[in-house]
Design an enzyme around this catalytic site. Structure first.
Site, PDB file in Angstrom:
ATOM      1  CB  SER A   1      10.562 -11.344  12.025  1.00 17.66           C
ATOM      2  OG  SER A   1      10.211 -12.691  12.059  1.00 17.66           O
TER       3      SER A   1
ATOM      4  CG  HIS B   1       6.858 -10.980  16.400  1.00 23.56           C
ATOM      5  ND1 HIS B   1       8.005 -10.541  17.000  1.00 23.56           N
ATOM      6  CD2 HIS B   1       7.245 -11.982  15.559  1.00 23.56           C
ATOM      7  CE1 HIS B   1       9.034 -11.225  16.540  1.00 23.56           C
ATOM      8  NE2 HIS B   1       8.596 -12.111  15.676  1.00 23.56           N
TER       9      HIS B   1
ATOM     10  CD  GLU C   1       7.928  -7.984  19.848  1.00 20.65           C
ATOM     11  OE1 GLU C   1       8.688  -7.135  20.322  1.00 20.65           O
ATOM     12  OE2 GLU C   1       8.095  -8.492  18.723  1.00 20.65           O
TER      13      GLU C   1
ATOM     14  CG  ASN D   1      12.940 -10.306  16.140  1.00 22.76           C
ATOM     15  OD1 ASN D   1      13.382 -11.254  16.776  1.00 22.76           O
ATOM     16  ND2 ASN D   1      11.990 -10.436  15.233  1.00 22.76           N
TER      17      ASN D   1
HETATM   18  C1  LIG Z   1      16.201  -2.181  13.761  1.00 26.34           C
HETATM   19  C2  LIG Z   1      15.849  -3.513  14.410  1.00 26.34           C
HETATM   20  C3  LIG Z   1      16.505  -4.691  13.803  1.00 26.34           C
HETATM   21  C4  LIG Z   1      15.836  -5.970  14.143  1.00 26.34           C
HETATM   22  C5  LIG Z   1      16.133  -6.993  13.135  1.00 26.34           C
HETATM   23  C6  LIG Z   1      15.111  -8.073  13.140  1.00 26.34           C
HETATM   24  C7  LIG Z   1      15.581  -9.319  12.463  1.00 26.34           C
HETATM   25  C8  LIG Z   1      14.970 -10.553  13.091  1.00 26.34           C
HETATM   26  C9  LIG Z   1      15.676 -11.844  12.725  1.00 26.34           C
HETATM   27  C10 LIG Z   1      15.059 -13.090  13.330  1.00 26.34           C
HETATM   28  C11 LIG Z   1      13.680 -13.224  12.898  1.00 26.34           C
HETATM   29  C12 LIG Z   1      12.913 -14.449  13.260  1.00 26.34           C
HETATM   30  C13 LIG Z   1      12.697 -14.750  14.709  1.00 26.34           C
HETATM   31  C14 LIG Z   1      11.585 -14.048  15.326  1.00 26.34           C
HETATM   32  O1  LIG Z   1      10.916 -13.223  14.724  1.00 26.34           O
HETATM   33  C15 LIG Z   1      11.276 -14.286  16.739  1.00 26.34           C
HETATM   34  C16 LIG Z   1      11.648 -15.589  17.348  1.00 26.34           C
HETATM   35  O2  LIG Z   1      10.863 -16.466  17.442  1.00 26.34           O
HETATM   36  S1  LIG Z   1      13.232 -15.709  17.931  1.00 26.34           S
HETATM   37  C17 LIG Z   1      13.282 -17.311  18.670  1.00 26.34           C
HETATM   38  C18 LIG Z   1      12.755 -17.274  20.061  1.00 26.34           C
HETATM   39  N1  LIG Z   1      12.873 -18.586  20.656  1.00 26.34           N
HETATM   40  C19 LIG Z   1      13.900 -18.942  21.416  1.00 26.34           C
HETATM   41  O3  LIG Z   1      14.790 -18.177  21.669  1.00 26.34           O
HETATM   42  C20 LIG Z   1      13.884 -20.361  21.942  1.00 26.34           C
HETATM   43  C21 LIG Z   1      14.649 -20.486  23.213  1.00 26.34           C
HETATM   44  N2  LIG Z   1      14.563 -21.853  23.692  1.00 26.34           N
HETATM   45  C22 LIG Z   1      13.753 -22.249  24.690  1.00 26.34           C
HETATM   46  O4  LIG Z   1      13.032 -21.470  25.287  1.00 26.34           O
HETATM   47  C23 LIG Z   1      13.790 -23.723  25.021  1.00 26.34           C
HETATM   48  O5  LIG Z   1      15.014 -24.244  24.594  1.00 26.34           O
HETATM   49  C24 LIG Z   1      12.604 -24.542  24.409  1.00 26.34           C
HETATM   50  C25 LIG Z   1      11.298 -24.126  25.096  1.00 26.34           C
HETATM   51  C26 LIG Z   1      12.485 -24.349  22.903  1.00 26.34           C
HETATM   52  C27 LIG Z   1      12.818 -26.080  24.643  1.00 26.34           C
HETATM   53  O6  LIG Z   1      12.999 -26.366  25.978  1.00 26.34           O
HETATM   54  P1  LIG Z   1      14.319 -27.060  26.549  1.00 26.34           P
HETATM   55  O7  LIG Z   1      14.024 -27.493  27.918  1.00 26.34           O
HETATM   56  O8  LIG Z   1      15.446 -26.166  26.320  1.00 26.34           O
HETATM   57  O9  LIG Z   1      14.612 -28.247  25.540  1.00 26.34           O
HETATM   58  P2  LIG Z   1      14.186 -29.718  25.266  1.00 26.34           P
HETATM   59  O10 LIG Z   1      14.490 -29.840  23.813  1.00 26.34           O
HETATM   60  O11 LIG Z   1      14.848 -30.628  26.224  1.00 26.34           O
HETATM   61  O12 LIG Z   1      12.630 -29.800  25.440  1.00 26.34           O
HETATM   62  C28 LIG Z   1      11.986 -30.095  26.669  1.00 26.34           C
HETATM   63  C29 LIG Z   1      10.724 -30.868  26.387  1.00 26.34           C
HETATM   64  O13 LIG Z   1       9.832 -30.056  25.623  1.00 26.34           O
HETATM   65  C30 LIG Z   1       9.435 -30.790  24.458  1.00 26.34           C
HETATM   66  N3  LIG Z   1       9.171 -29.872  23.359  1.00 26.34           N
HETATM   67  C31 LIG Z   1      10.056 -29.114  22.690  1.00 26.34           C
HETATM   68  N4  LIG Z   1       9.441 -28.421  21.727  1.00 26.34           N
HETATM   69  C32 LIG Z   1       8.126 -28.762  21.793  1.00 26.34           C
HETATM   70  C33 LIG Z   1       6.973 -28.370  21.056  1.00 26.34           C
HETATM   71  N5  LIG Z   1       7.028 -27.513  20.036  1.00 26.34           N
HETATM   72  N6  LIG Z   1       5.797 -28.922  21.412  1.00 26.34           N
HETATM   73  C34 LIG Z   1       5.688 -29.784  22.425  1.00 26.34           C
HETATM   74  N7  LIG Z   1       6.751 -30.203  23.176  1.00 26.34           N
HETATM   75  C35 LIG Z   1       7.947 -29.681  22.838  1.00 26.34           C
HETATM   76  C36 LIG Z   1      10.608 -31.700  24.163  1.00 26.34           C
HETATM   77  O14 LIG Z   1      10.214 -32.768  23.331  1.00 26.34           O
HETATM   78  C37 LIG Z   1      10.992 -32.135  25.537  1.00 26.34           C
HETATM   79  O15 LIG Z   1      10.083 -33.138  25.967  1.00 26.34           O
HETATM   80  P3  LIG Z   1      10.587 -34.424  26.749  1.00 26.34           P
HETATM   81  O16 LIG Z   1       9.312 -35.198  27.019  1.00 26.34           O
HETATM   82  O17 LIG Z   1      11.251 -33.909  27.984  1.00 26.34           O
HETATM   83  O18 LIG Z   1      11.523 -35.138  25.824  1.00 26.34           O
HETATM   84  N1  LIG Z   2      10.562 -18.939  11.844  1.00 21.02           N
HETATM   85  C1  LIG Z   2      10.508 -18.215  12.970  1.00 21.02           C
HETATM   86  O1  LIG Z   2      11.160 -18.561  13.978  1.00 21.02           O
HETATM   87  C2  LIG Z   2       9.667 -17.005  13.059  1.00 21.02           C
HETATM   88  C3  LIG Z   2       9.081 -16.449  11.942  1.00 21.02           C
HETATM   89  N2  LIG Z   2       8.280 -15.333  12.069  1.00 21.02           N
HETATM   90  C4  LIG Z   2       7.647 -14.765  10.890  1.00 21.02           C
HETATM   91  O2  LIG Z   2       6.538 -15.571  10.519  1.00 21.02           O
HETATM   92  C5  LIG Z   2       6.369 -15.557   9.085  1.00 21.02           C
HETATM   93  C6  LIG Z   2       6.420 -16.982   8.556  1.00 21.02           C
HETATM   94  O3  LIG Z   2       7.642 -17.587   8.921  1.00 21.02           O
HETATM   95  P1  LIG Z   2       7.816 -19.169   8.897  1.00 21.02           P
HETATM   96  O4  LIG Z   2       6.580 -19.819   9.389  1.00 21.02           O
HETATM   97  O5  LIG Z   2       9.106 -19.447   9.535  1.00 21.02           O
HETATM   98  O6  LIG Z   2       7.954 -19.415   7.325  1.00 21.02           O
HETATM   99  P2  LIG Z   2       7.796 -20.768   6.516  1.00 21.02           P
HETATM  100  O7  LIG Z   2       8.622 -20.613   5.303  1.00 21.02           O
HETATM  101  O8  LIG Z   2       8.007 -21.941   7.392  1.00 21.02           O
HETATM  102  O9  LIG Z   2       6.241 -20.768   6.132  1.00 21.02           O
HETATM  103  C7  LIG Z   2       5.663 -19.849   5.253  1.00 21.02           C
HETATM  104  C8  LIG Z   2       4.510 -20.550   4.556  1.00 21.02           C
HETATM  105  O10 LIG Z   2       3.746 -19.594   3.825  1.00 21.02           O
HETATM  106  C9  LIG Z   2       3.222 -20.279   2.697  1.00 21.02           C
HETATM  107  N3  LIG Z   2       2.787 -19.303   1.711  1.00 21.02           N
HETATM  108  C10 LIG Z   2       3.532 -18.452   0.965  1.00 21.02           C
HETATM  109  N4  LIG Z   2       2.743 -17.700   0.163  1.00 21.02           N
HETATM  110  C11 LIG Z   2       1.467 -18.079   0.422  1.00 21.02           C
HETATM  111  C12 LIG Z   2       0.196 -17.686  -0.083  1.00 21.02           C
HETATM  112  N5  LIG Z   2       0.088 -16.758  -1.047  1.00 21.02           N
HETATM  113  N6  LIG Z   2      -0.920 -18.297   0.398  1.00 21.02           N
HETATM  114  C13 LIG Z   2      -0.822 -19.257   1.341  1.00 21.02           C
HETATM  115  N7  LIG Z   2       0.366 -19.677   1.853  1.00 21.02           N
HETATM  116  C14 LIG Z   2       1.487 -19.094   1.404  1.00 21.02           C
HETATM  117  C15 LIG Z   2       4.372 -21.144   2.209  1.00 21.02           C
HETATM  118  O11 LIG Z   2       3.919 -22.217   1.395  1.00 21.02           O
HETATM  119  C16 LIG Z   2       4.962 -21.612   3.540  1.00 21.02           C
HETATM  120  O12 LIG Z   2       4.448 -22.868   3.925  1.00 21.02           O
HETATM  121  C17 LIG Z   2       7.487 -14.650   8.544  1.00 21.02           C
HETATM  122  O13 LIG Z   2       6.974 -13.358   8.420  1.00 21.02           O
HETATM  123  C18 LIG Z   2       8.542 -14.711   9.645  1.00 21.02           C
HETATM  124  O14 LIG Z   2       9.389 -13.592   9.669  1.00 21.02           O
HETATM  125  C19 LIG Z   2       8.008 -14.757  13.278  1.00 21.02           C
HETATM  126  C20 LIG Z   2       8.531 -15.289  14.422  1.00 21.02           C
HETATM  127  C21 LIG Z   2       9.459 -16.418  14.409  1.00 21.02           C
END
Ligand SMILES: CCCCCCCCCCCCCC(=O)CC(=O)SCCNC(=O)CCNC(=O)[C@H](O)C(C)(C)COP(=O)(O)OP(=O)(O)OC[C@H]1O[C@@H](n2cnc3c(N)ncnc32)[C@H](O)[C@@H]1OP(=O)(O)O
Ligand SMILES: NC(=O)C1=CN([C@@H]2O[C@H](COP(=O)(O)OP(=O)(O)OC[C@H]3O[C@@H](n4cnc5c(N)ncnc54)[C@H](O)[C@@H]3O)[C@@H](O)[C@H]2O)C=CC1
Length: 294
Positions: free
Chosen positions: A118, A139, A151, A190
């Site tokens: 991330s 990513h 990404e 992010n």
């Molecule tokens: C110097 C720089 C500093 C930076 C710092 C960095 C720190 C970073 C910290 C964070 C790090 C980790 C995160 C990361 O790296 C990146 C990320 O991933 S961030 C998260 C991004 N995601 C979002 O923001 C999600 C936003 N949400 C949505 O887009 C929607 O809500 C979503 C698509 C998830 C769901 O749709 P929605 O219509 O809102 O909701 P429903 O729950 O009603 O769902 C509709 C429908 O879809 C079905 N469904 C849901 N999920 C799934 C699935 N996985 N597979 C299949 N189907 C799915 C659900 O069951 C519903 O079906 P129905 O039949 O209608 O019931």
């Molecule tokens: N959770 C999120 O929404 C997002 C996470 N990421 C990134 O993706 C990466 C994974 O995140 P998650 O899937 O959320 O973590 P998670 O905790 O759900 O899964 C990580 C998995 O790695 C396994 N693991 C650890 N060491 C291992 C090894 N040596 N060999 C094999 N498996 C090993 C663990 O058993 C665990 O199941 C992180 O770098 C995170 O920052 C990126 C985008 C979104």
């Protein structure tokens, strides 16, 4: 040559989603984790999600065809014949470095090695792999089967050829690449998104507004599909803390110092939906019950 064989190390939230999307697009994939129970859970989750998408006509083919393209295992050996290896383990430089080092010993020198980190700079991760010109960031966003962007991050030594192959790979999975042409902590999405999440945590910490009201506000006033804390609960508070800590360690910029409220929750094992409590509380089916204690 298009990538046809993928090896994913880490079968948690993100690894299983990436494996699913590969298989849905006809790509053979091995999903590897240390723990068999993680793999059993991954199989169930993929089957549910792919089944739903097939039923809705969003994915072509039959469920058994999709599942048949995924092999589940606990050994890194199968990384040897993969064209693309994706590291998806915990957000911790030491853990990722160790896994990448092991992969470097098994993988073909021509394989692309991607990390789903991330926030950790790709150049730091490439230092653990013998051929850093083949190392890059891919990513994906959570939930992977639903989010259309990925990404594609260039590390300092990543070759143009590796970057182009990775871009084609992302497109072959029906996703839109966001090209990140200079490596930096947090990359692009992010880095842009996180400041609002940090501020939301501080607003709660200061007692200015509740988790529920902030989420209501960002959905109704800003038109976001999901609240900041709802998103935090699907991402995992441990993942958020791991990413923020990595960025803070790298930059020492106080903007990224992980808030106390987040650190306390992680210490208490309140990691989000996966543990039943995070910013909200959930039942065994993952249905939201109400806000957690702050
Ligand atoms: C110097 C720089 C500093 C930076 C710092 C960095 C720190 C970073 C910290 C964070 C790090 C980790 C995160 C990361 O790296 C990146 C990320 O991933 S961030 C998260 C991004 N995601 C979002 O923001 C999600 C936003 N949400 C949505 O887009 C929607 O809500 C979503 C698509 C998830 C769901 O749709 P929605 O219509 O809102 O909701 P429903 O729950 O009603 O769902 C509709 C429908 O879809 C079905 N469904 C849901 N999920 C799934 C699935 N996985 N597979 C299949 N189907 C799915 C659900 O069951 C519903 O079906 P129905 O039949 O209608 O019931
Ligand atoms: N959770 C999120 O929404 C997002 C996470 N990421 C990134 O993706 C990466 C994974 O995140 P998650 O899937 O959320 O973590 P998670 O905790 O759900 O899964 C990580 C998995 O790695 C396994 N693991 C650890 N060491 C291992 C090894 N040596 N060999 C094999 N498996 C090993 C663990 O058993 C665990 O199941 C992180 O770098 C995170 O920052 C990126 C985008 C979104």
């Amino acid at each position: 040559m298009a990538v046809q064989k993928v090896f994913i190390v880490g079968g948690g939230t993100m690894g299983r989603g990436i494996a699913q999307v590969c298989a849905q697009n006809g790509i053979s994939v091995v999903l590897c984790d240390l723990e068999q129970k993680v793999l059993d859970e991954a199989k169930k989750q993929i089957s549910w999600s792919a089944g739903k998408l097939i039923e809705k006509g969003k994915v072509r083919g039959q469920l058994d065809e999709v599942m048949g393209l995924i092999e589940f295992g606990t050994s890194l050996d199968k990384a040897a014949d993969a064209e693309m290896i994706i590291e998806v383990v915990f957000e911790n430089l030491e853990v990722k470095g160790k896994v990448l080092g092991q992969i470097g010993e098994v993988a073909s020198k021509d394989a692309l090695v991607a990390s789903n980190t991330s926030a950790i700079p790709i150049t730091d991760l490439a230092a653990f792999v013998p051929n850093p010109s083949r190392v890059l960031g891919l990513h994906f966003f959570n939930p992977v089967p639903m989010m259309a962007a990925v990404e594609v991050i260039k590390g300092k030594q990543t070759s143009q050829e590796a970057l182009s192959l990775a871009r084609e790979f992302v497109e072959s999975m029906g996703k839109e690449p966001i090209m990140v042409m200079r490596d930096c902590p947090g990359f692009v999405i992010n880095r842009i998104n996180l400041p609002s999440s940090m501020e939301a945590m501080r607003v709660v910490e200061e007692g200015v507004a509740s988790v529920e009201d902030i989420d209501k506000g960002v959905k109704l006033a800003l038109g976001r599909r999901m609240g900041i804390f709802e998103t935090g609960d699907i991402v995992g508070l441990d993942v958020t803390l791991g990413s923020l800590s990595a960025v803070y360690e790298e930059t020492k910029d106080p903007r990224w110092h992980p808030p106390m409220i987040l650190r306390r929750k992680v210490k208490a094992g309140q990691l989000g939906k996966k543990t039943g409590t995070g910013w909200y509380r959930y039942d065994n089916e993952g249905k939201r019950l109400g806000p957690a204690d702050e």
